[in-house]
Design an enzyme around this catalytic site. Structure first.
Site, PDB file in Angstrom:
ATOM      1  N   SER A 108      -9.936 -29.252 -31.122  1.00  0.00           N
ATOM      2  CA  SER A 108     -10.941 -29.265 -30.068  1.00  0.00           C
ATOM      3  C   SER A 108     -12.237 -28.760 -30.690  1.00  0.00           C
ATOM      4  CB  SER A 108     -10.499 -28.370 -28.909  1.00  0.00           C
ATOM      5  OG  SER A 108     -11.298 -28.610 -27.780  1.00  0.00           O
ATOM      6  N   GLU A 109     -13.312 -29.540 -30.585  1.00  0.00           N
ATOM      7  CA  GLU A 109     -14.503 -29.221 -31.378  1.00  0.00           C
ATOM      8  C   GLU A 109     -15.212 -27.941 -30.947  1.00  0.00           C
ATOM      9  OE1 GLU A 109     -14.096 -32.073 -29.680  1.00  0.00           O
ATOM     10  OE2 GLU A 109     -15.956 -32.731 -28.701  1.00  0.00           O
ATOM     11  N   ASN A 110     -14.831 -27.391 -29.792  1.00  0.00           N
ATOM     12  CA  ASN A 110     -15.417 -26.110 -29.406  1.00  0.00           C
ATOM     13  C   ASN A 110     -14.743 -24.926 -30.112  1.00  0.00           C
ATOM     14  OD1 ASN A 110     -13.230 -26.919 -27.696  1.00  0.00           O
ATOM     15  ND2 ASN A 110     -13.666 -25.195 -26.363  1.00  0.00           N
TER      16      ASN A 110
END
Lengths: 233, 220
Positions: free
Chosen positions: B48-50
């Site tokens: 998840s890019e966060n």
């Protein structure tokens, strides 16, 4: 070297009209709630805010839109704030959109003394318009410049009075880079501890970057999209 | 055709592209939904890019944690062996070519592999988020989308008309009708959904599809 300030009001007392402020957080996760609320009460205007998102209509950076305190936003995705959309369309608010990796690297570079860097992201798109491009090893890259700010508003989980910070889960996001990229970094934390209570190996942001730290109050920590599963799934 | 919705068909077929040991980033919508159909025995690490490697299922009611969300801002959990990191580390992972597969939606794709999925001129601009970095950095990019617009117009075009997300970045297109590979020779049709003919498909696809090798029936 005690950097502890009494409250958010005291922490932001020297934020002037026209300041550039970085604000940590991804959506409403890991945002500096107390510092944003204090800035809203202070009424400082003409701000440039560097934040991945624009909050929602009634929380996060969205509060500063309602009070028309922001002149310009540098963000990557602003789809959750409807008031924001109206302000941009009417020309009351300037918006600069960055790809999220470029945004985070611009801030990292800003804190690390790197004035600009080449990235493959956005080559051949609107994002690259007017920017230098260059080939390395047969592939094209876009020159992107570093971002710095007057202030960084950081939200961490725990911090000691020297300014060492520890984040929790995905509330970390942009906070560590932003802490390095401003002249005045202010951190609000859920729990203030004494020096020595944080295991040095576990510190995410070393104290050198943090100038003021405060114990946050009344955290709402709103959930933007509550998704759950049934017990049998 | 079976009674599955277009969305279900696409999600099921997309899931079959995830191989054992892959690290995968799933975009919002159908790609995220496809995680529900990953076959048992296939171990995939979801990024998840966060700032999370090792996304788990949604939490049980009452166990939601506001400090734990995915890139769609939904509450999630972690699997054993997960790790958290900053956004700069996350995009170093993405841009640095460490992600095996990026699956995301599209408004338009063209026969050169150009992708448009973030902006419609004249409409409210929401932002590109991490999409431009994902398509620039992942080892393989799959577009998962409905084959045509709601009005029945092709979304697979000779040349994208909307502002681009990336140039020459798409490797494979999966729709409810077919699976297409983007190659130097053009769009090569690899799979057709049961009951769909090449002629049917060509009617809702702007560029001429290339036949190069066998065309299989899409397995779901």
């Amino acid at each position: 070297m005690n950097k502890l300030v009494h409250d958010a009001k005291e922490a932001i007392a020297d934020v002037q009209d026209g300041a550039t402020i970085m604000m940590g957080g991804f959506g409403l996760c890991g945002i500096p709630e107390n510092l944003i609320a204090a800035l809203c009460r202070k009424g400082t205007k003409n701000l440039t805010v560097i934040s991945n998102n624009a909050g929602i209509d009634d929380f996060g950076a969205g509060l500063l839109m309602h009070s028309k305190q922001i002149r310009k936003m540098i963000s990557t995705y602003v789809g959750e704030n409807h008031l924001f959309e109206r302000l941009v369309l009417s020309g009351e608010l300037e918006l600069e959109l960055n790809p999220q990796g470029t945004f985070s690297e611009r801030i990292r570079a800003g804190g690390a003394g790197i004035p600009a860097f080449y990235t493959p992201t956005g080559y051949g798109t609107l994002v690259a318009e007017g920017k230098e491009t260059r080939e390395f090893g047969g592939r094209m890259y876009v020159l992107e410049r570093a971002l710095t700010a007057d202030f960084a508003f950081i939200k961490a989980w725990k911090g000691d009075t020297l300014g060492n910070l520890v984040y929790r889960k995905t509330a970390r996001n942009f906070n560590p880079m932003m802490a390095t990229a401003a002249r005045m970094t202010i951190a609000e934390v859920e729990e203030i501890v004494q020096p020595g209570e944080l295991e040095p190996d576990m510190v995410h942001t070393p104290a050198i970057y943090v100038r003021r730290i405060l114990q946050g109050q009344h955290y709402e920590k709103r959930i933007e999209k509550r998704t759950v599963r049934k017990a049998n799934q | 055709m079976s009674a599955l919705s277009k969305r279900e068909v696409i999600a099921r077929r997309v899931a079959r592209e995830m191989k054992d040991g892959y690290t995968v980033n799933l975009g919002i919508g159908i790609p995220t939904h496809s995680a529900n159909y990953i076959a048992s025995g296939i171990d995939v690490l979801l990024q998840s890019e966060n700032g999370l490697l090792g996304i788990g299922p949604f939490p049980l009611e009452g166990e939601e944690d506001p400090d734990l969300v995915n890139a769609g801002k939904e509450t999630i959990t972690t699997i054993a062996g997960a790790s958290f990191f900053s956004s700069a580390d996350s995009f170093a992972m993405i841009r640095g070519g460490h992600i095996d597969l990026s699956i995301l939606g599209a408004m338009e794709v063209d026969e050169h592999g150009d992708l448009a999925n973030w902006m419609i001129p004249g409409k409210v601009v929401k932002g590109m988020g991490g999409a431009m970095d994902l398509v620039a950095g992942a080892k393989r990019v799959i577009v998962a989308m409905e084959h045509a617009t709601k009005e029945g117009r092709p979304k697979i075009l000779k040349k994208c008309t909307l502002p681009l997300t990336g140039v020459g970045v798409v490797d494979t297109i999966i729709t409810e009708l077919c699976l297409i590979d983007v190659t130097d020779r053009g769009l090569v049709i690899r799979e057709l959904r049961e009951g769909v003919t090449l002629e049917d498909l060509q009617k809702v696809t702007e560029p001429t599809l290339v036949v190069d090798g066998p065309i299989h029936q899409m397995e779901l």
